[in-house]
Write a protein that holds these residues in place. Structure first.
Motif: not given
Length: 120
Positions: A13, A15, A35, A41, A75, A77, A81, A83
């Motif tokens: 991720r 951000r 990061e 996932c 989680s 998100w 964001d 990815v």
């Protein structure tokens, strides 16, 4: 705690933090990039089927446009964001959806979102 999908994969991720201000031309200065590894996932290709008879349907049925990610329950998100999946940096398209708790099993479901490859 083990990842919710033991055979899933790790994505990153990306951000940005709050902008520290503006540059001399008045444009916002990007905040610090953080990061975060997100393990467990499920990542699947996301296809788009062109309309029948349309310009895009030249001897093909589907076009891969990005990924669908099923991230661990609860989680965090955001639509802002990015990815990193298998080396590709992707934008999150639309609002991530939390499946919530399964009424039959009581287990928490994944957070699902679409990710489109960044080009350029």
């Amino acid at each position: 705690m083990p990842a919710p999908y033991p055979f899933g994969e790790t994505v990153v991720r990306l951000r940005r933090g709050t902008s520290p201000g503006r540059d001399p031309r008045g444009q916002p200065i990007p905040g610090t990039l953080t990061e975060t590894l997100v393990e467990g996932c499920v990542v699947t290709p996301r296809a788009e089927t062109p309309s029948v008879g349309g310009d895009q349907q030249q001897a093909r049925d589907t076009v891969i446009v990005g990924y669908t990610v099923y991230a661990p329950p609860r989680s965090d998100w955001r639509t802002t964001d990015q990815v990193r999946i298998r080396g590709d940096v992707c934008e999150i398209t639309g609002e991530p959806g939390d499946w919530g708790q399964n009424a039959f099993t009581g287990m928490d479901g994944p957070v699902q979102f679409a990710a489109d490859r960044v080009s350029g």
